[in-house]
Scaffold this active site. Structure first.
Site, mmCIF file in Angstrom:
data_model
loop_
_atom_site.group_PDB
_atom_site.id
_atom_site.type_symbol
_atom_site.label_atom_id
_atom_site.label_comp_id
_atom_site.label_asym_id
_atom_site.label_seq_id
_atom_site.Cartn_x
_atom_site.Cartn_y
_atom_site.Cartn_z
ATOM 1 C CE LYS A 200 -4.361 -1.757 1.799
ATOM 2 N NZ LYS A 200 -5.573 -1.595 2.325
ATOM 3 C CE LYS B 232 -5.724 -7.634 -1.079
ATOM 4 N NZ LYS B 232 -6.595 -7.662 0.411
ATOM 5 C CE LYS C 188 -13.493 -4.562 1.345
ATOM 6 N NZ LYS C 188 -11.889 -4.487 2.172
HETATM 7 P P1 TYM Z 1 -9.829 -6.524 4.438
HETATM 8 O O1 TYM Z 1 -11.234 -5.219 4.725
HETATM 9 O O2 TYM Z 1 -9.493 -6.510 3.195
HETATM 10 O O3 TYM Z 1 -10.897 -7.600 4.421
HETATM 11 C C1 TYM Z 1 -11.799 -8.176 5.014
HETATM 12 C C2 TYM Z 1 -11.370 -9.717 4.750
HETATM 13 O O4 TYM Z 1 -11.525 -10.604 3.847
HETATM 14 C C3 TYM Z 1 -10.623 -11.020 3.449
HETATM 15 N N1 TYM Z 1 -10.191 -11.250 1.673
HETATM 16 C C4 TYM Z 1 -9.792 -11.688 1.159
HETATM 17 N N2 TYM Z 1 -10.541 -13.116 1.250
HETATM 18 C C5 TYM Z 1 -10.034 -14.000 0.285
HETATM 19 N N3 TYM Z 1 -9.822 -13.682 -1.263
HETATM 20 C C6 TYM Z 1 -9.089 -11.670 -1.235
HETATM 21 N N4 TYM Z 1 -8.810 -11.785 -2.526
HETATM 22 C C7 TYM Z 1 -9.867 -11.454 -0.340
HETATM 23 N N5 TYM Z 1 -9.580 -10.051 0.159
HETATM 24 C C8 TYM Z 1 -9.627 -9.684 1.779
HETATM 25 C C9 TYM Z 1 -9.870 -10.765 4.300
HETATM 26 O O5 TYM Z 1 -8.332 -11.351 4.611
HETATM 27 C C10 TYM Z 1 -10.542 -10.216 5.334
HETATM 28 O O6 TYM Z 1 -9.926 -11.538 6.481
HETATM 29 N N6 TYM Z 1 -7.102 -5.241 8.248
HETATM 30 C C11 TYM Z 1 -7.865 -6.437 7.699
HETATM 31 C C12 TYM Z 1 -9.642 -6.108 8.624
HETATM 32 C C13 TYM Z 1 -9.328 -6.180 10.041
HETATM 33 C C14 TYM Z 1 -9.390 -7.510 10.992
HETATM 34 C C15 TYM Z 1 -8.899 -7.217 12.433
HETATM 35 C C16 TYM Z 1 -9.104 -8.829 11.091
HETATM 36 C C17 TYM Z 1 -8.947 -5.322 10.783
HETATM 37 N N7 TYM Z 1 -8.893 -6.153 12.796
HETATM 38 C C18 TYM Z 1 -9.085 -7.985 13.055
HETATM 39 C C19 TYM Z 1 -9.570 -9.713 11.893
HETATM 40 C C20 TYM Z 1 -9.681 -9.514 12.701
HETATM 41 C C21 TYM Z 1 -8.498 -5.655 6.401
HETATM 42 O O7 TYM Z 1 -8.120 -5.271 6.332
HETATM 43 O O8 TYM Z 1 -8.982 -6.968 6.437
#
Ligand code: TYM
Length: 329
Positions: A113, A194, A197
């Site tokens: 990022k 990957k 969003k």
């Molecule tokens: P975020 O918002 O990017 O993604 C949310 C969840 O979706 C999963 N994910 C994917 N899984 C499979 N293929 C993909 N292309 C893909 N893109 C995203 C992510 O692995 C995630 O499970 N930092 C985290 C949010 C967060 C969090 C936490 C998660 C903040 N605090 C505490 C767990 C525990 C994030 O940015 O996820």
């Protein structure tokens, strides 16, 4: 009951990758664990957000979790907004003071990022400390996520172990829970990456809120390869393997069964099969989503979640506060 905890950033509409890595795991395990499911809106502002859009995305995310099958009526389900619980930021600060800077700047996500912009905020660096606070405040045993978040959960584990060694047993050491299928759904136009969003390519990601027409169009124009053979080989055939994975996640069959169904046919048939499976799953989800939004229940669900999560987090924070020597005994 052991605890599961996860969050999905409201930095845009949720994708089928978010469904595969995050939401579907919660739906599958929600009866077996006490579940803490929250919207990390504080994480979202590590990159610029439009405030109105952020408010909207938070509520839309909650409605989408529920539409996908998260049951807010389960007694062991707690749904809340990160910023409505001030202990997350407080504990994050303490963790920042216990994390070597180099541990943060070597995170894959930070590197990716920060490389996108000329400058970046300090929040992008300390992001994993806030995520560790999210997890460790609640003694979560498992953290369901896609593969991209595994390194962050490992940082939380290391922090918990280090903290416990220094101050006594305070935190439960969490474990990542990565799905065997769908841990990394790939970008439809660039399968080396990957699915995300925040993509700027309109054909790269399928959103849970896409219309049937959009879903079909995006999947039918997914990038594959030129050898015309349907087999699962993520390294050499990432585009085709991605389509097989999406089919498996959305139809519920194994990768072997997906390969058996489509092998010998053309990529066009595979894409059509994948689009059918995604449409079949998402159309009822979208109907449910509209019902949840219209029900007016989201505020009540979030009020309950805020109250409960604050109660649990306050107890843990009090232990930490005393351990590090803050305030009065
Ligand atoms: P975020 O918002 O990017 O993604 C949310 C969840 O979706 C999963 N994910 C994917 N899984 C499979 N293929 C993909 N292309 C893909 N893109 C995203 C992510 O692995 C995630 O499970 N930092 C985290 C949010 C967060 C969090 C936490 C998660 C903040 N605090 C505490 C767990 C525990 C994030 O940015 O996820």
């Amino acid at each position: 009951m052991d605890r599961l905890l996860t969050g999905l950033q409201p930095s845009g509409a949720l994708t089928i990758g978010n469904y595969a890595g995050g939401i579907s795991q919660i739906v599958n395990y929600q009866k077996d664990y006490e579940t803490f499911l929250f919207v990390p809106d504080m994480h979202a502002i590590t990159v610029p957000q439009d405030p109105e859009a952020l408010h909207r995305n938070i509520i839309n995310a909650i409605a989408m979790y529920i539409a996908c099958g998260v049951d807010p009526d389960l007694e062991n389900m707690h749904i809340y907004i990160q910023s409505e619980n001030l202990y997350h930021a407080n504990l994050s600060w303490i963790f920042e003071c216990h994390t070597p800077h180099g541990d943060l700047t070597r995170m894959h996500q930070f590197k990716a990022k920060s490389a996108l912009h000329e400058t970046f905020t300090e929040g992008l660096v300390t992001y994993p400390d806030l995520m560790a606070a999210d997890i460790l405040l609640y003694d979560a045993k498992y953290v369901p996520t896609g593969i991209d978040q595994k390194q962050h959960v490992e940082l939380a584990r290391n922090l918990a172990i280090r903290f416990n060694n220094r101050y006594g047993e305070i935190f439960r050491v969490p474990e990542p829970m990565i799905p065997t299928i769908g841990a990394k759904i790939r970008d439809l136009q660039n399968p080396e990456q990957k699915m995300s969003k925040s993509t700027t390519n309109p054909k790269a990601s399928v959103f849970l809120s896409d219309t049937e027409k959009q879903i079909r169009k995006k999947i039918m124009s997914a990038v594959t390869d030129s050898d015309g053979v349907i087999k699962f080989d993520e390294e050499n055939k990432p585009g085709v393997s991605n389509l097989l994975t999406i089919y498996s996640v959305f139809s519920g069959c194994s990768i072997e069964d997906a390969v058996a169904k489509f092998e010998g046919g053309g990529y066009g048939d595979l894409k059509k099969g994948v689009a059918d499976a995604v449409v079949e799953k998402l159309m009822p989800v979208q109907e449910e989503y509209n019902k949840v939004i219209e029900s007016g229940r989201i505020n009540e669900i979030l009020d309950e979640g805020r109250e409960f999560s604050n109660k649990i987090a306050a107890e843990k924070y009090e232990q930490v506060r005393k351990a590090v020597g803050f305030g009065r005994i």
